[in-house]
Structures are given as C-alpha cells and as structure tokens.
Scaffold this motif. Structure first.
Motif, mmCIF file in Angstrom:
data_model
loop_
_atom_site.group_PDB
_atom_site.id
_atom_site.type_symbol
_atom_site.label_atom_id
_atom_site.label_comp_id
_atom_site.label_asym_id
_atom_site.label_seq_id
_atom_site.Cartn_x
_atom_site.Cartn_y
_atom_site.Cartn_z
ATOM 1 N N LEU A 51 0.783 -1.234 0.000
ATOM 2 C CA LEU A 51 0.000 0.000 0.000
ATOM 3 C C LEU A 51 0.820 1.292 0.000
ATOM 4 C CD1 LEU A 51 -2.678 -1.260 2.533
ATOM 5 C CD2 LEU A 51 -2.949 -1.009 0.057
ATOM 6 N N SER A 52 2.127 1.195 0.005
ATOM 7 C CA SER A 52 3.007 2.377 -0.012
ATOM 8 C C SER A 52 2.492 3.494 0.892
ATOM 9 C CB SER A 52 3.151 2.896 -1.448
ATOM 10 O OG SER A 52 3.673 1.914 -2.292
ATOM 11 N N PRO A 53 2.375 3.234 2.169
ATOM 12 C CA PRO A 53 1.765 4.232 3.058
ATOM 13 C C PRO A 53 2.589 5.504 3.208
ATOM 14 C CG PRO A 53 2.669 2.424 4.337
ATOM 15 C CD PRO A 53 2.802 2.047 2.894
ATOM 16 N N LEU A 112 2.470 5.123 8.824
ATOM 17 C CA LEU A 112 2.106 3.784 9.280
ATOM 18 C C LEU A 112 2.555 3.600 10.719
ATOM 19 C CD1 LEU A 112 1.107 0.874 8.764
ATOM 20 C CD2 LEU A 112 3.397 0.366 7.881
ATOM 21 N N ILE A 120 -2.895 3.596 9.364
ATOM 22 C CA ILE A 120 -2.247 3.696 8.069
ATOM 23 C C ILE A 120 -2.902 4.782 7.221
ATOM 24 C CG2 ILE A 120 -3.636 1.765 7.216
ATOM 25 C CD1 ILE A 120 -1.273 1.029 5.364
ATOM 26 N N GLU A 121 -2.071 5.566 6.550
ATOM 27 C CA GLU A 121 -2.542 6.546 5.578
ATOM 28 C C GLU A 121 -1.880 6.215 4.251
ATOM 29 O OE1 GLU A 121 -2.605 11.351 4.679
ATOM 30 O OE2 GLU A 121 -1.717 10.618 6.530
ATOM 31 N N SER A 122 -2.696 6.070 3.227
ATOM 32 C CA SER A 122 -2.181 5.701 1.910
ATOM 33 C C SER A 122 -3.030 6.320 0.815
ATOM 34 C CB SER A 122 -2.185 4.169 1.752
ATOM 35 O OG SER A 122 -1.832 3.806 0.438
#
Length: 100
Positions: free
Chosen positions: A22-24, A27, A54-56
């Motif tokens: 997810l390439s956060p 995290l 998590i932010e993505s």
C-alpha cells in the motif's frame, strides 16, 4: 512518518507487508497483545493483537470497508496463522478533516 519503535518479528512483518502492498504515507503498527492477557485468542508468545494506523493514497475514493479489505488482503497469511485480532484505522491523504 513511519513508527520506528522497537518491534517484534510479527509487527515487523505486518509493517513490511503493508509497505509493499500500500506504499503508506504514514504507518503505525501497535502491539495491543498485553491488553488481552487471559482473553480468548491471546497467544503466550505475544504479538497476537494489533492496531494498524495507516494513511495511503491507495485508499483515495475507497469506502471504509474496502480500505479494511485492502489491509486484510495484504496481511491474509498472518491473519490466518499468527494474528488473532487486528484493529484498522485507514485513511487517505484527501480525507476531509472534521472541524478544520
């Protein structure tokens, strides 16, 4: 910003899989296992209960349920074999900030 606190091997694996999938942008993998001592699903080895924050960008335009499924898919093997419980707080960079 990635959480850089000392982690056990399961937390490190969770982090690694989420980064790959997810390439956060941010995290945090939080081990909540000690809060569940004596409860069903507690593993004496520890690292059985986690919270993932998590932010993505991958979450942009996705519902909360779809975001959780994306995280669960990335962690499917661990959820089937090692992790008993996972709380997920998933957001996209373009989510509206309430009260801003």
């Amino acid at each position: 910003m990635m959480d850089t606190k000392l982690k056990g091997p399961v937390a490190v694996e969770i982090e690694s899989r989420l980064i790959a999938a997810l390439s956060p942008l941010s995290l945090a993998v939080i081990d909540d296992s000690d809060k569940h001592l004596g409860h069903s699903g507690h593993d004496a080895r520890g690292e059985s209960h986690f919270t993932v924050e998590i932010e993505s960008a991958a979450f942009s335009g996705q519902t909360r349920v779809i975001r959780q499924r994306m995280v669960n898919t990335a962690l499917a093997e661990l959820l089937a074999t090692r992790v008993h419980a996972l709380a997920i707080r998933a957001k996209a960079p373009d989510d509206m900030v309430v009260g801003a």
